[in-house]
Design an enzyme around this catalytic site. Structure first.
Site, mmCIF file in Angstrom:
data_model
loop_
_atom_site.group_PDB
_atom_site.id
_atom_site.type_symbol
_atom_site.label_atom_id
_atom_site.label_comp_id
_atom_site.label_asym_id
_atom_site.label_seq_id
_atom_site.Cartn_x
_atom_site.Cartn_y
_atom_site.Cartn_z
ATOM 1 N N LYS A 2 0.822 -1.220 0.000
ATOM 2 C CA LYS A 2 0.000 0.000 0.000
ATOM 3 C C LYS A 2 0.851 1.263 0.000
ATOM 4 O O LYS A 2 0.653 2.163 -0.812
ATOM 5 C CB LYS A 2 -0.919 0.027 1.232
ATOM 6 N N THR A 3 1.796 1.326 0.941
ATOM 7 C CA THR A 3 2.620 2.529 1.048
ATOM 8 C C THR A 3 3.446 2.735 -0.209
ATOM 9 O O THR A 3 3.579 3.867 -0.687
ATOM 10 C CB THR A 3 3.545 2.431 2.285
ATOM 11 N N GLU A 37 2.543 5.774 10.487
ATOM 12 C CA GLU A 37 3.242 4.519 10.765
ATOM 13 C C GLU A 37 4.744 4.643 10.527
ATOM 14 O O GLU A 37 5.544 4.372 11.414
ATOM 15 C CB GLU A 37 2.666 3.408 9.891
ATOM 16 N N ARG A 51 12.594 5.162 0.689
ATOM 17 C CA ARG A 51 11.840 4.404 -0.308
ATOM 18 C C ARG A 51 11.757 5.159 -1.633
ATOM 19 O O ARG A 51 11.870 4.565 -2.709
ATOM 20 C CB ARG A 51 10.431 4.114 0.213
ATOM 21 N N ARG A 110 -11.812 -3.210 7.041
ATOM 22 C CA ARG A 110 -11.739 -3.313 8.497
ATOM 23 C C ARG A 110 -12.394 -2.105 9.157
ATOM 24 O O ARG A 110 -12.248 -0.981 8.691
ATOM 25 C CB ARG A 110 -10.267 -3.405 8.898
ATOM 26 N N LYS A 115 -14.938 0.061 -6.151
ATOM 27 C CA LYS A 115 -16.010 1.066 -6.175
ATOM 28 C C LYS A 115 -15.506 2.259 -6.971
ATOM 29 O O LYS A 115 -14.380 2.713 -6.769
ATOM 30 C CB LYS A 115 -16.388 1.501 -4.751
#
Length: 459
Positions: free
Chosen positions: A223-224, A248, A257, A386, A428
Site C-alpha cells: 500500500k505505502t 506509521e 523508499r 476493516r 467502487k
C-alpha cells in the site's frame, strides 16, 4: 406567555449579542404571511438560532407545523402553543399580536433572518472561546488534544455558515460546459491528475478534486509503496504539490523508499549503505530530482483531521493529500467504539476533500477474512474493509491491491507464482466501471508500474 427569558446556557460571563428586533420581525412576518416560512427555514433550520427563549419556543412550533404541512398563522400557532407547559395564554396571546404589529416589512424577512443567524454565529464563537479557555485552564487535557478540540469547534461554526440553495439544472449545465471549454483550452487547474498507471487513469479518470479515494490491502501487500509511486508521479511528472501524512513510517523511511524507487537502487543497499560507484551516482541524481519537487511529509502518529486541515491550510494550495493509514488515526471525540470513531474520521476526511477541493488518498487495512478464504478466493471484497462503518459509503473510489506472491509461502510453491505480478482492483468507482488493473511489481525497488512498462526502465 412567560416573561422574556434569556437562555441561561448562553450566559457566559457577559451580555451575549442578539437582535430582539430581528428575531421578532422574523416571527411577525411568518404570522402575517405563512409563505415567509419557505424563505426563512433554510437560513434558520433550528429554533436555537433564536436567543430569547420565548422566541425560540414560537419558532419551534412554527417549524413543527411547517414540517407537518400544517398552515402557519396567528390562530394555528396560538392553538399549538397552548399545548406547551412553557406557554402562558394571557401574556402569550398579547405577545403574538405584538409580533405581527412590529414587522417593518414582510419583503425583508430574509434579511432579518440573516441578522438572527449572524448573531447566533457570534454567540457560538464566544461559547467556543469560553469552552477552550475552561479546558485550557483545567490543566488535565493534553495540549495536542486541546488544539484539536479548539480547531474542531471553530471548524464546526464555519461549516455551518456554508449555506447554498437549490440550483436550477440550467445553471449546472452552463457550469459544466464552461468547465469542459476551459479544459479544451488547456486550463490544467481543472484537469484530473494522472496517477502514472495508464489503465487506472482511464478507469477512474485520474485523481479528481474533492474525491476521497480509499486504497486498501493486507499488511505487506504494498500500500505505502503504491501511494508513494503515485505521489512521485504527481510531484515529478505533473509538477504538483503533494502532502503525505504518515502515522506509521518515519519521514526518513519514506524518503529512503522514494530514493530507492527513483534511483533504481535496492532498498536493502540503502539501509546498509553498501552502494557501488554507479549506485552512488544514481542516488545523487535521484536526490536531485526529488529535491526539486513539491513533496511534503508529516509523521505525527497522533494526528487528527482538524490538525491535518490546519496544516494543509498553512501550506497552501495542495494538489493531493495522502494519509497512511486510516486505522491509526485518532478521532476528535473519545469513544471505545472503534467503528464509530472510524466513521467519524472518514466523514471528516470527505468533508476535508470537498472543502479544500483536493483529492485525498487514504490507506486502509483489510480484515483477516481474505486469508480465511480458499486459494482462488483471496482477492479482497468491499466486505473485507476493516472497521467498515461508513468507509465504503464515504469513499468515492475504493482500490484494493493484490499480489498472488503474497500467499505463496503457505499455499503455492514459489516457483509456480509470478513474483512480479500484481493487481489494482477498482471495487467502487463513482466515475465509471469497476474493473481489475494489471500491475508490475518490483519488490527490490518498492515500485508498481503498468504491466506494459519494462521493469528495467526508469520512470
Amino acid at each position: 406567555m412567560a416573561n422574556e427569558i434569556t437562555n441561561p446556557s448562553l450566559e457566559l460571563g457577559g451580555v451575549m449579542p442578539f437582535s430582539p428586533e430581528a428575531e421578532q420581525s422574523v416571527l411577525g412576518a411568518i404570522l402575517l404571511d405563512s409563505s415567509c416560512m419557505d424563505r426563512v427555514a433554510e437560513i434558520l433550520p433550528r429554533p436555537d438560532y433564536f436567543h430569547q427563549m420565548n422566541n425560540a419556543l414560537i419558532y419551534r412550533v412554527m417549524l413543527e407545523m411547517f414540517t407537518e404541512g400544517k398552515p402557519v398563522d396567528f390562530v394555528t400557532v396560538l392553538e399549538k402553543l397552548k399545548e406547551s407547559n412553557a406557554f402562558d395564554e394571557g401574556t402569550g396571546k398579547t405577545y403574538l399580536m405584538q409580533l405581527a404589529q412590529l414587522v417593518p416589512s414582510i419583503s425583508n424577512v430574509e434579511t432579518y433572518a440573516k441578522i438572527v443567524r449572524d448573531k447566533y454565529d457570534i454567540r457560538s464563537l464566544m461559547i467556543a472561546a469560553r469552552e477552550i479557555l475552561d479546558e485550557a485552564g483545567d490543566g488535565s487535557v493534553d495540549a495536542s488534544l486541546l488544539l484539536d478540540s479548539a480547531e474542531q469547534k471553530i471548524f464546526d461554526i464555519r461549516r455551518g455558515k456554508n449555506m447554498q440553495g437549490l440550483q436550477h439544472i440550467h445553471e449546472l449545465v452552463v457550469e459544466n460546459i464552461d468547465r469542459l471549454d476551459m479544459l479544451n483550452s488547456g486550463d490544467e487547474s481543472l484537469r484530473a491528475i494522472p496517477t502514472g498507471i495508464k489503465l487506472l487513469d482511464q478507469c477512474i479518470t485520474g485523481l479528481n478534486r474533492s474525491d476521497l479515494i480509499l486504497l486498501a490491502a493486507r499488511p505487506g501487500m504494498g500500500k505505502t509503496s503504491f501511494a508513494l509511486n503515485i505521489m512521485r508521479n504527481v510531484a515529478v511528472q505533473s509538477k504538483k504539490r503533494v502532502a503525505f501524512f504518515s502515522l506509521e513510517m518515519s519521514k526518513e523511511q519514506l524518503c529512503s523508499r522514494l530514493l530507492s524507487t527513483e534511483g533504481m537502487i535496492p532498498g536493502t543497499k540503502l539501509r546498509t549503505g553498501k552502494l557501488d560507484d554507479d549506485e552512488w551516482v544514481r542516488l545523487i541524481e535521484a536526490g536531485d530530482v526529488l529535491s526539486k519537487t513539491e513533496m511534503y511529509f508529516d509523521d505525527n502518529p497522533n494526528i487528527t483531521v482538524p490538525e491535518m486541515k490546519a496544516k494543509l491550510r498553512r501550506l497552501g494550495h495542495v494538489d493531493l493529500v495522502i494519509i497512511d493509514y486510516l486505522q491509526l488515526m485518532n478521532g476528535t471525540t473519545k469513544s471505545d467504539n472503534r467503528v464509530q470513531v472510524i466513521s467519524e474520521i472518514t466523514r471528516n476526511l470527505k468533508i476535508m476533500a470537498k472543502e479544500l477541493n483536493v483529492p485525498v488518498i487514504t490507506l486502509s487495512q483489510l480484515s483477516r477474512a481474505t486469508e480465511k478464504r480458499g486459494n482462488d478466493q483471496r482477492r479482497p471484497l468491499l466486505s473485507d474493509l476493516r472497521d467498515s462503518g461508513s468507509i465504503e459509503q464515504d469513499a468515492d473510489i475504493v482500490l484494493f491491491l493484490y499480489r498472488e506472491d503474497y500467499y505463496s509461502t503457505t499455499d503455492t510453491p514459489a516457483e509456480d507464482v509470478d513474483k512480479n505480478k500484481g493487481e489494482c482492483i477498482v471495487a467502487k468507482n463513482r466515475h465509471g466501471e469497476s474493473k481489475t488493473i494489471p500491475l508490475h511489481w518490483q519488490g527490490e525497488f518498492m515500485r508498481f508500474t503498468s504491466q506494459e512498462v519494462i521493469h528495467s526502465e526508469p520512470y
